[in-house]
Write a protein that holds these residues in place. Structure first.
Motif, PDB file in Angstrom:
ATOM      1  N   LEU A 145     107.384  10.764  73.483  1.00 11.48           N
ATOM      2  CA  LEU A 145     108.834  10.404  74.252  1.00 11.48           C
ATOM      3  C   LEU A 145     108.677   9.848  75.599  1.00 11.48           C
ATOM      4  O   LEU A 145     109.314   8.855  76.100  1.00 11.48           O
ATOM      5  N   SER A 146     107.383  10.345  76.061  1.00  9.11           N
ATOM      6  CA  SER A 146     107.391   9.697  77.609  1.00  9.11           C
ATOM      7  C   SER A 146     106.728   8.094  77.600  1.00  9.11           C
ATOM      8  O   SER A 146     107.399   7.754  78.486  1.00  9.11           O
ATOM      9  N   ARG A 147     106.419   7.846  76.474  1.00  9.08           N
ATOM     10  CA  ARG A 147     106.206   6.257  76.434  1.00  9.08           C
ATOM     11  C   ARG A 147     107.422   5.600  76.267  1.00  9.08           C
ATOM     12  O   ARG A 147     107.536   4.625  76.705  1.00  9.08           O
ATOM     13  N   PHE A 148     108.344   5.889  75.341  1.00  4.94           N
ATOM     14  CA  PHE A 148     109.667   5.256  75.104  1.00  4.94           C
ATOM     15  C   PHE A 148     110.452   5.377  76.599  1.00  4.94           C
ATOM     16  O   PHE A 148     111.148   4.373  77.048  1.00  4.94           O
ATOM     17  N   LEU A 149     110.378   6.545  77.332  1.00  2.00           N
ATOM     18  CA  LEU A 149     111.196   6.616  78.544  1.00  2.00           C
ATOM     19  C   LEU A 149     110.484   5.804  79.606  1.00  2.00           C
ATOM     20  O   LEU A 149     111.274   5.034  80.133  1.00  2.00           O
ATOM     21  N   ASP A 150     109.219   5.501  79.565  1.00  2.00           N
ATOM     22  CA  ASP A 150     108.650   4.390  80.579  1.00  2.00           C
ATOM     23  C   ASP A 150     109.090   3.156  80.168  1.00  2.00           C
ATOM     24  O   ASP A 150     109.351   2.233  81.152  1.00  2.00           O
ATOM     25  N   TRP A 151     109.271   2.887  78.926  1.00  2.00           N
ATOM     26  CA  TRP A 151     109.606   1.524  78.516  1.00  2.00           C
ATOM     27  C   TRP A 151     111.194   1.022  78.936  1.00  2.00           C
ATOM     28  O   TRP A 151     111.218   0.134  79.487  1.00  2.00           O
ATOM     29  N   ILE A 152     112.040   2.164  78.662  1.00  2.36           N
ATOM     30  CA  ILE A 152     113.372   1.791  79.026  1.00  2.36           C
ATOM     31  C   ILE A 152     113.602   1.822  80.600  1.00  2.36           C
ATOM     32  O   ILE A 152     114.752   1.612  80.840  1.00  2.36           O
ATOM     33  N   ARG A 153     112.763   2.403  81.205  1.00  8.28           N
ATOM     34  CA  ARG A 153     113.073   2.530  82.782  1.00  8.28           C
ATOM     35  C   ARG A 153     113.056   0.941  83.242  1.00  8.28           C
ATOM     36  O   ARG A 153     113.924   0.991  84.187  1.00  8.28           O
ATOM     37  N   HIS A 154     112.429   0.003  82.533  1.00  9.14           N
ATOM     38  CA  HIS A 154     112.602  -1.510  83.170  1.00  9.14           C
ATOM     39  C   HIS A 154     113.219  -2.223  81.984  1.00  9.14           C
ATOM     40  O   HIS A 154     113.193  -3.522  82.336  1.00  9.14           O
ATOM     41  N   THR A 155     113.598  -1.795  80.959  1.00 11.52           N
ATOM     42  CA  THR A 155     114.034  -2.584  79.588  1.00 11.52           C
ATOM     43  C   THR A 155     115.336  -2.384  79.349  1.00 11.52           C
ATOM     44  O   THR A 155     115.706  -1.092  78.990  1.00 11.52           O
ATOM     45  N   PRO A 156     116.434  -2.949  79.425  1.00 11.93           N
ATOM     46  CA  PRO A 156     117.713  -2.715  79.140  1.00 11.93           C
ATOM     47  C   PRO A 156     118.081  -2.768  77.848  1.00 11.93           C
ATOM     48  O   PRO A 156     119.040  -3.534  77.506  1.00 11.93           O
ATOM     49  N   VAL A 157     117.620  -1.794  76.909  1.00  6.96           N
ATOM     50  CA  VAL A 157     117.969  -1.685  75.609  1.00  6.96           C
ATOM     51  C   VAL A 157     118.590  -0.339  75.551  1.00  6.96           C
ATOM     52  O   VAL A 157     118.258   0.701  76.562  1.00  6.96           O
ATOM     53  N   THR A 158     119.198   0.003  74.514  1.00  4.89           N
ATOM     54  CA  THR A 158     119.528   1.299  74.210  1.00  4.89           C
ATOM     55  C   THR A 158     118.816   2.078  73.109  1.00  4.89           C
ATOM     56  O   THR A 158     118.563   1.566  72.200  1.00  4.89           O
ATOM     57  N   LEU A 159     118.105   2.832  73.477  1.00  6.66           N
ATOM     58  CA  LEU A 159     117.113   3.696  72.674  1.00  6.66           C
ATOM     59  C   LEU A 159     117.698   4.842  71.828  1.00  6.66           C
ATOM     60  O   LEU A 159     118.346   5.701  72.562  1.00  6.66           O
ATOM     61  N   ARG A 160     117.719   4.643  70.728  1.00  9.84           N
ATOM     62  CA  ARG A 160     118.555   5.705  69.953  1.00  9.84           C
ATOM     63  C   ARG A 160     117.590   6.597  68.961  1.00  9.84           C
ATOM     64  O   ARG A 160     116.881   6.053  68.065  1.00  9.84           O
ATOM     65  N   PHE A 161     117.733   7.813  69.488  1.00 12.82           N
ATOM     66  CA  PHE A 161     116.931   8.724  68.548  1.00 12.82           C
ATOM     67  C   PHE A 161     117.645   9.318  67.358  1.00 12.82           C
ATOM     68  O   PHE A 161     118.830   9.799  67.549  1.00 12.82           O
ATOM     69  N   ILE A 162     117.370   9.219  66.085  1.00 19.87           N
ATOM     70  CA  ILE A 162     117.928   9.445  65.102  1.00 19.87           C
ATOM     71  C   ILE A 162     117.211  10.865  64.195  1.00 19.87           C
ATOM     72  O   ILE A 162     116.092  10.755  63.923  1.00 19.87           O
ATOM     73  N   GLU A 163     117.967  11.737  63.962  1.00 19.95           N
ATOM     74  CA  GLU A 163     117.382  12.828  63.394  1.00 19.95           C
ATOM     75  C   GLU A 163     117.118  12.460  61.692  1.00 19.95           C
ATOM     76  O   GLU A 163     117.843  11.538  60.906  1.00 19.95           O
ATOM     77  N   LEU A 164     115.905  12.761  61.196  1.00 27.21           N
ATOM     78  CA  LEU A 164     115.718  12.291  59.705  1.00 27.21           C
ATOM     79  C   LEU A 164     116.520  12.887  58.864  1.00 27.21           C
ATOM     80  O   LEU A 164     116.882  14.264  59.002  1.00 27.21           O
ATOM     81  N   MET A 165     116.997  12.027  58.070  1.00 23.75           N
ATOM     82  CA  MET A 165     118.073  12.633  57.012  1.00 23.75           C
ATOM     83  C   MET A 165     117.360  12.774  55.692  1.00 23.75           C
ATOM     84  O   MET A 165     116.455  11.815  55.250  1.00 23.75           O
ATOM     85  N   GLN A 166     117.787  13.437  54.867  1.00 25.58           N
ATOM     86  CA  GLN A 166     117.105  14.031  53.452  1.00 25.58           C
ATOM     87  C   GLN A 166     117.704  13.047  52.571  1.00 25.58           C
ATOM     88  O   GLN A 166     119.136  12.709  52.565  1.00 25.58           O
ATOM     89  N   THR A 167     117.073  12.317  51.588  1.00 32.22           N
ATOM     90  CA  THR A 167     117.491  11.558  50.664  1.00 32.22           C
ATOM     91  C   THR A 167     116.904  11.928  49.293  1.00 32.22           C
ATOM     92  O   THR A 167     115.884  12.752  49.122  1.00 32.22           O
ATOM     93  N   GLY A 168     117.361  11.529  48.402  1.00 29.06           N
ATOM     94  CA  GLY A 168     117.205  11.889  47.087  1.00 29.06           C
ATOM     95  C   GLY A 168     115.549  11.754  46.554  1.00 29.06           C
ATOM     96  O   GLY A 168     114.873  12.550  45.790  1.00 29.06           O
ATOM     97  N   ASP A 169     115.085  10.664  47.059  1.00 33.54           N
ATOM     98  CA  ASP A 169     113.675  10.436  46.665  1.00 33.54           C
ATOM     99  C   ASP A 169     112.530  11.178  47.630  1.00 33.54           C
ATOM    100  O   ASP A 169     111.392  11.117  47.310  1.00 33.54           O
ATOM    101  N   HIS A 170     112.899  11.823  48.702  1.00 25.02           N
ATOM    102  CA  HIS A 170     112.247  12.284  49.760  1.00 25.02           C
ATOM    103  C   HIS A 170     112.271  13.614  50.299  1.00 25.02           C
ATOM    104  O   HIS A 170     112.198  13.995  51.501  1.00 25.02           O
TER     105      HIS A 170
END
Length: 322
Positions: free
Chosen positions: A168-193
């Protein structure tokens, strides 16, 4: 305007143009793609009629998904069709980014406004372990090129139980100067997994609490936005988004429909097998398609049933592009 019986209006279409993908992400296609070939998927004329029909019913945003959409050689033509369909105001695409650096200029020229790139770690070795591809630095170069070209960039990362504070800290360091939207997505259950889901699912609620405690502020949601709750912070060039499909009332703001690469309409990512739109796509006149779409909206459910372990027909996320 497409509207369901719960009063939700649908401005946003996620269009899959292929199920194929050449990455082997642990939570999606760990054994590689083993599905149908490209000739089974919608062709350009079918896509043209499809987009026209949806646009005439109020759709304003198209997201092109896969599988991996860049595996289609006619991707720029698909983008061009979306861009030049009256009523469509925004054309976006989700990609693993493996072909981003060499193609972003042509995609942008064809009319692509926004790119979403999947990056589950900023550590090259961990990225390769998750995806089966040692391409992180190449993908980051492509993101830089997209930003330099004036495109809006979002980066998707899946929360897993081995998601450490260091990551998480590595991602936050990256977006401190990089103008992207960083989206954290909960893992979703699918039929095969199912087993992988039980081993790795991590709730995003504690992360939201942590962000709020650290001064991140919620942003208002745009009309054609996806399901992410977005946050900004005055000390960061980038933003953070959270997609929490297991949270209460997640489906209340649903504004998107999905069409699979085989032409099946899915009213929810986790629902039925889908209903085929292909019989309505053989003519350049979308009148019959529009009538069918308005009729079928009555069968859309109020919510998914992920909390009950019901994944519907979704075997893996490459089927519908998430």
């Amino acid at each position: 305007m497409l509207e369901d019986r719960f009063g939700r209006q649908f401005y946003y279409l996620r269009l899959s143009i292929t199920e194929a993908c050449n990455f082997r992400c642990q939570y999606c296609l760990p054994d590689g793609y083993q599905g149908p070939s490209h000739e089974h998927f919608l062709n350009l004329e079918e896509i043209r009629t499809l987009i026209s029909g949806f646009a005439q019913l109020g759709t304003q945003k198209i997201r092109i998904t896969g599988g991996e959409p860049s595996l289609r050689r006619d991707l720029s033509s698909v983008i061009d069709i979306c861009r030049h369909t009256p009523g469509i105001k925004k054309v976006a695409m989700t990609t693993h980014g493996g072909r981003l650096a060499q193609n972003i200029a042509s995609w942008h020229a064809a009319g692509l406004d926004q790119i979403n790139v999947s990056i589950d770690s900023l550590d090259p070795r961990q990225f390769a372990a998750i995806t089966g591809q040692d391409k992180l630095l190449h993908i980051l170069k492509g993101i830089d090129m997209a930003l330099e070209g004036g495109m809006k960039v979002k980066v998707n990362t899946v929360l897993l139980k081995d998601f450490s504070q260091h990551r998480l800290s590595r991602f936050l360091d990256w977006i401190r100067h990089t103008p992207v939207t960083l989206r954290f997505i909960e893992l979703m259950q699918t039929g095969d997994h199912e087993a992988f889901f039980k081993q790795q699912h991590l709730s995003g609620i504690p992360l939201r609490t942590q962000l709020l405690e650290q001064g991140w502020k919620p942003l208002p949601r745009e009309l054609d936005a996806g399901p992410a709750q977005e946050f900004s912070h005055p000390d960061y060039a980038g933003r953070i988004g959270l997609i929490l499909p297991y949270s209460k009332d997640f489906c209340l703001s649903c504004n998107r429909l999905r069409v699979a690469a085989n032409g099946n309409l899915h009213l929810c990512l986790f629902s039925e097998q889908g209903v085929s739109l292909r019989p309505f796509l053989q003519s350049s006149d979308p009148a019959e398609l529009k009538g069918f779409l308005q009729e079928v909206m009555a069968s859309k459910h109020a919510t998914h049933h992920l909390n009950e372990g019901n994944t519907g027909a979704t075997r893996h996320l490459a089927m519908l592009g998430g």
